[in-house]
Structure formats: C-alpha cells, structure tokens
Motif scaffolding. Structure first.
Motif, mmCIF file in Angstrom:
data_model
loop_
_atom_site.group_PDB
_atom_site.id
_atom_site.type_symbol
_atom_site.label_atom_id
_atom_site.label_comp_id
_atom_site.label_asym_id
_atom_site.label_seq_id
_atom_site.Cartn_x
_atom_site.Cartn_y
_atom_site.Cartn_z
ATOM 1 N N PHE A 36 20.508 21.513 -27.413
ATOM 2 C CA PHE A 36 19.650 22.672 -27.184
ATOM 3 C C PHE A 36 18.315 22.300 -26.541
ATOM 4 C CE2 PHE A 36 21.735 24.952 -31.059
ATOM 5 C CZ PHE A 36 22.894 25.128 -30.322
ATOM 6 N N ASP A 37 18.026 20.987 -26.453
ATOM 7 C CA ASP A 37 16.801 20.486 -25.801
ATOM 8 C C ASP A 37 15.527 21.044 -26.438
ATOM 9 O OD1 ASP A 37 18.069 18.862 -23.878
ATOM 10 O OD2 ASP A 37 18.484 20.617 -22.632
ATOM 11 N N GLU A 38 15.524 21.167 -27.756
ATOM 12 C CA GLU A 38 14.308 21.619 -28.428
ATOM 13 C C GLU A 38 13.299 20.466 -28.454
ATOM 14 O OE1 GLU A 38 14.801 23.557 -32.181
ATOM 15 O OE2 GLU A 38 16.384 24.886 -31.440
ATOM 16 N N PRO A 39 12.012 20.769 -28.275
ATOM 17 C CA PRO A 39 11.002 19.703 -28.172
ATOM 18 C C PRO A 39 10.797 18.958 -29.477
ATOM 19 C CG PRO A 39 9.951 21.862 -28.262
ATOM 20 C CD PRO A 39 11.419 22.118 -28.144
ATOM 21 N N MET A 40 10.703 17.633 -29.373
ATOM 22 C CA MET A 40 10.422 16.777 -30.526
ATOM 23 C C MET A 40 8.942 16.418 -30.457
ATOM 24 S SD MET A 40 12.062 15.599 -33.121
ATOM 25 C CE MET A 40 12.010 14.325 -34.383
ATOM 26 N N SER A 41 8.103 17.247 -31.069
ATOM 27 C CA SER A 41 6.660 17.050 -31.015
ATOM 28 C C SER A 41 6.253 15.805 -31.794
ATOM 29 C CB SER A 41 5.942 18.272 -31.588
ATOM 30 O OG SER A 41 6.236 18.401 -32.968
ATOM 31 N N THR A 42 5.002 15.408 -31.626
ATOM 32 C CA THR A 42 4.481 14.241 -32.360
ATOM 33 C C THR A 42 4.569 14.454 -33.858
ATOM 34 O OG1 THR A 42 2.952 13.772 -30.541
ATOM 35 C CG2 THR A 42 2.486 12.738 -32.676
ATOM 36 N N ALA A 43 4.200 15.648 -34.306
ATOM 37 C CA ALA A 43 4.242 15.943 -35.744
ATOM 38 C C ALA A 43 5.670 15.867 -36.279
ATOM 39 C CB ALA A 43 3.648 17.325 -36.022
ATOM 40 N N ARG A 44 6.607 16.402 -35.511
ATOM 41 C CA ARG A 44 8.009 16.331 -35.942
ATOM 42 C C ARG A 44 8.503 14.890 -35.951
ATOM 43 N NH1 ARG A 44 10.596 21.437 -32.558
ATOM 44 N NH2 ARG A 44 10.338 23.037 -34.196
ATOM 45 N N ALA A 45 8.059 14.105 -34.949
ATOM 46 C CA ALA A 45 8.478 12.705 -34.881
ATOM 47 C C ALA A 45 7.967 11.904 -36.075
ATOM 48 C CB ALA A 45 7.979 12.080 -33.581
ATOM 49 N N ILE A 46 6.897 12.368 -36.704
ATOM 50 C CA ILE A 46 6.373 11.724 -37.917
ATOM 51 C C ILE A 46 6.993 12.349 -39.159
ATOM 52 C CG2 ILE A 46 4.297 11.291 -39.294
ATOM 53 C CD1 ILE A 46 2.700 11.380 -36.657
ATOM 54 N N ALA A 47 7.113 13.688 -39.166
ATOM 55 C CA ALA A 47 7.559 14.410 -40.361
ATOM 56 C C ALA A 47 9.014 14.121 -40.715
ATOM 57 C CB ALA A 47 7.352 15.915 -40.175
ATOM 58 N N PHE A 48 9.893 14.121 -39.710
ATOM 59 C CA PHE A 48 11.311 13.888 -40.002
ATOM 60 C C PHE A 48 11.558 12.510 -40.621
ATOM 61 C CE2 PHE A 48 12.400 17.670 -37.514
ATOM 62 C CZ PHE A 48 13.510 18.143 -38.218
ATOM 63 N N PRO A 49 11.012 11.407 -40.058
ATOM 64 C CA PRO A 49 11.203 10.113 -40.732
ATOM 65 C C PRO A 49 10.638 10.079 -42.153
ATOM 66 C CG PRO A 49 10.511 9.773 -38.460
ATOM 67 C CD PRO A 49 10.382 11.241 -38.730
ATOM 68 N N LEU A 50 9.511 10.775 -42.377
ATOM 69 C CA LEU A 50 8.970 10.830 -43.738
ATOM 70 C C LEU A 50 9.966 11.492 -44.697
ATOM 71 C CD1 LEU A 50 5.221 11.849 -43.176
ATOM 72 C CD2 LEU A 50 6.060 9.689 -44.132
ATOM 73 N N ILE A 51 10.569 12.580 -44.240
ATOM 74 C CA ILE A 51 11.527 13.290 -45.094
ATOM 75 C C ILE A 51 12.799 12.467 -45.259
ATOM 76 C CG2 ILE A 51 13.016 15.333 -45.198
ATOM 77 C CD1 ILE A 51 10.643 16.854 -43.884
ATOM 78 N N TRP A 52 13.247 11.787 -44.211
ATOM 79 C CA TRP A 52 14.424 10.925 -44.353
ATOM 80 C C TRP A 52 14.142 9.789 -45.347
ATOM 81 C CZ3 TRP A 52 14.822 10.756 -38.332
ATOM 82 C CH2 TRP A 52 15.416 11.939 -37.878
ATOM 83 N N THR A 53 12.933 9.248 -45.306
ATOM 84 C CA THR A 53 12.554 8.212 -46.282
ATOM 85 C C THR A 53 12.570 8.781 -47.688
ATOM 86 O OG1 THR A 53 11.136 7.153 -44.628
ATOM 87 C CG2 THR A 53 10.765 6.549 -46.929
ATOM 88 N N ALA A 54 12.050 10.003 -47.835
ATOM 89 C CA ALA A 54 12.064 10.664 -49.145
ATOM 90 C C ALA A 54 13.488 10.855 -49.646
ATOM 91 C CB ALA A 54 11.345 12.015 -49.057
ATOM 92 N N LEU A 55 14.403 11.200 -48.741
ATOM 93 C CA LEU A 55 15.798 11.402 -49.131
ATOM 94 C C LEU A 55 16.453 10.097 -49.564
ATOM 95 C CD1 LEU A 55 16.900 13.941 -46.369
ATOM 96 C CD2 LEU A 55 16.591 14.411 -48.799
ATOM 97 N N VAL A 56 16.093 9.006 -48.903
ATOM 98 C CA VAL A 56 16.613 7.693 -49.309
ATOM 99 C C VAL A 56 16.117 7.354 -50.712
ATOM 100 C CG1 VAL A 56 16.532 5.211 -48.847
ATOM 101 C CG2 VAL A 56 16.887 6.827 -46.962
ATOM 102 N N ILE A 57 14.822 7.565 -50.950
ATOM 103 C CA ILE A 57 14.239 7.292 -52.275
ATOM 104 C C ILE A 57 14.912 8.159 -53.343
ATOM 105 C CG2 ILE A 57 12.131 7.496 -53.669
ATOM 106 C CD1 ILE A 57 10.561 6.823 -51.107
ATOM 107 N N TYR A 58 15.201 9.429 -52.983
ATOM 108 C CA TYR A 58 15.848 10.360 -53.915
ATOM 109 C C TYR A 58 17.307 9.978 -54.177
ATOM 110 C CZ TYR A 58 18.663 14.593 -54.746
ATOM 111 O OH TYR A 58 19.594 15.493 -55.200
ATOM 112 N N THR A 59 17.981 9.487 -53.138
ATOM 113 C CA THR A 59 19.426 9.262 -53.218
ATOM 114 C C THR A 59 19.790 7.938 -53.894
ATOM 115 O OG1 THR A 59 19.709 10.544 -51.195
ATOM 116 C CG2 THR A 59 21.547 9.163 -51.861
#
Length: 298
Positions: free
Chosen positions: A268-291
């Motif tokens: 869909f070519d949705e923009p990956m903004s700077t904030a998203r580029a930081i926020a998504f890895p933070l949430i993925w890290t949180a999911l690893v810690i949770y899992t």
C-alpha cells in the motif's frame, strides 16, 4: 446437543489446533486486501453486510455440529442477552474502525493497534482484575507508553486509530471471557443481536437508492462474501485456541499484525515516518519481553 460438564482442558498443542489458528491468522493478515477492494463503499454498509451474512454461516455451522441448545437457552436468558449485547457493540465498533482505517490508508495504524493489544490486556488485568504485574510486564508496558508518546509528539495528537482498535478489541476480549457460552454459539448470538439493526439500515439504503448491493456483480459478490471472511476466521480461531497452549496462541497472535504491517509498507506504500520507525521497534521489543516468560512457562 448440550453438555452438562465442560471437559478438562488438555494443555497440549495439537497439529489440528495449530492449523486452525494458523489459517485464521493468515486470513486476518490478508484481510486488508479485501477491505481495500470495498473501500469505495461506506464502512457502515460494509459492516452491516458483514453482520447479516455472518448469520447463515455461523448458524449453519451450529446446525451441522448440533450445538444449538446452548444458543436456545441463551436467547431465553435476559442476563445472557445483555452481556452479549455489550460484546456485540464492542466487536461492531472494532470492525467499523478497521474497515474505515484500511480504506482511508491507515493500515499501519491498524497493525500498531493489534501489536499493542496483548500488552493492553495486561493493563486491563492489572486495573480491572487487580492482577499483580511482574517486572517484565511493567517494562513491556513502559516501552509501549514510550512508543505512544513518541507518536503523539510527532503527530501532535494521540494515535487515535491504533488506540481505538486496541481499546475496542481489548474490552471485547475481556467481556467475552465472562460470557458463559461456547465460542461458536457466542459469535452467532452476537450477530443475531446486531442483525435487525443491520437489516434495517440496508433496507434504508435500498429504499433511498444508496445501496451498493446489486449495483454491479463485483460489489455484490464482495458484500455477500463478507460473512465468510468475518465468520470463518473467528470460528477457526475459536476452535484452534481450544487445542493449543496459551503460550502457542500468544506467539501466533503476532502473525496477522505482522502481515498487515508488511502489506501496508510494501504493497500500500504507506509512509514509514521517523516516529513510526522508532515506535514499532519499541513495541516489538515490548512484545519480546512479554512473550519470553510465557514461552518459559510453556
């Protein structure tokens, strides 16, 4: 037929359960393509068709399985109907936000919402059920809060779409757990309660000449098929979850949002903004810690 006493839970994984759940999550992962195909149709009309066409699909399954007695008892129980009305409202809100978001070009926000969801469930358990948070859970929640703050600062507002999806699905899952009826029967009860409103709205659209159903073969087929794409993955998931360990389901729940994320960025070519580029890895890290603790327990 009715069951007097629920069978003991067999806390083991089965291949059948894995295939059920995997199929459900893959179907949910590809759902954005379907929603893009109906993006020119108002979300309220799409949701109404999802509700209405889910009734024969879910009803037919119960007839095949001969599990209609539980549903009949539920329909005679005002308390059960009241509880199901709450979950029905929550799931319809979730569907509405999702359908609109995909069509409006916010697939990344939907992925974000469903990534946050399991961690939001931890927060709900702590706040509403007084469950004690473990250090790893607190660390995971802190990372999610940080990610939300980063997105809020860049956009000047909260990530409303993601949080709305998280809130509606998290509350649905919470209240659905309190509904004392099987998953297949519960889903049919929910869509039966919503069906009169959906039917009335669709009749209104037909009378006023605003309906897309019957206008052309493509739209008609997509709207009629919305019952299948709604009911089938939910039913597959519900039956697969019963045959898998909680830790297995906990890992598999990331399949769909991961697929949605990849589709949003690379298709869909949705923009990956700077904030998203930081926020998504933070949430993925949180999911690893949770899992990880869940995997150890498993």
């Amino acid at each position: 037929m009715a069951t007097a006493t629920p069978p003991a839970i067999d806390n083991r994984d089965s291949l059948r359960g894995f295939l059920f759940a995997l199929t459900a999550y893959i179907m949910w992962g590809f759902l954005p393509f379907y929603m893009k195909a109906v993006a020119h149709i108002p979300p309220s009309e799409v949701i109404s068709h999802r509700i209405l066409w889910s009734v024969p699909v879910a009803g037919g399954l119960l007839l095949i399985l001969r599990r209609t007695e539980d549903l009949k008892r539920a329909l005679r129980n005002p308390k059960m109907i009241g509880m199901a009305a709450i979950t029905a409202c929550l799931i319809s809100i979730n569907w509405g936000i999702y359908v609109w978001a995909i069509g409006a070009g916010h697939a990344l926000d939907t992925a974000l919402g469903y990534f946050i969801n399991p961690l939001f469930s931890i927060l709900l358990g702590a706040v509403l059920l007084k469950e004690k948070l473990k250090p790893a859970q607190m660390a995971a929640l802190a990372l999610v809060i940080l990610a939300v703050v980063i997105l809020t600062v860049e956009n000047g507002r909260l990530p409303i779409i993601a949080l709305s999806l998280t809130l509606s699905w998290g509350l649905y899952a919470l209240f659905r757990k309190t509904l004392p009826i099987g998953p297949n029967q519960g889903f049919l009860l929910e869509v039966l309660l919503l069906a009169p409103f959906a039917l009335a709205y669709l009749i209104y659209l037909i009378v006023t000449g605003q309906s897309h159903f019957g206008g052309n073969a493509g739209d008609t087929a997509l709207l009629a098929g919305s019952g299948l794409i709604t009911a089938v993955p939910l039913i597959l998931y519900a039956n697969g979850a019963k045959l898998l360990k909680l830790s297995t389901i906990g890992i598999m729940q990331y399949i769909a949002p991961s697929m949605i994320f990849l589709i949003a960025v690379f298709v869909f070519d949705e923009p990956m903004s700077t904030a998203r580029a930081i926020a998504f890895p933070l949430i993925w890290t949180a999911l690893v810690i949770y899992t990880l603790p869940m995997l150890r327990r498993g």
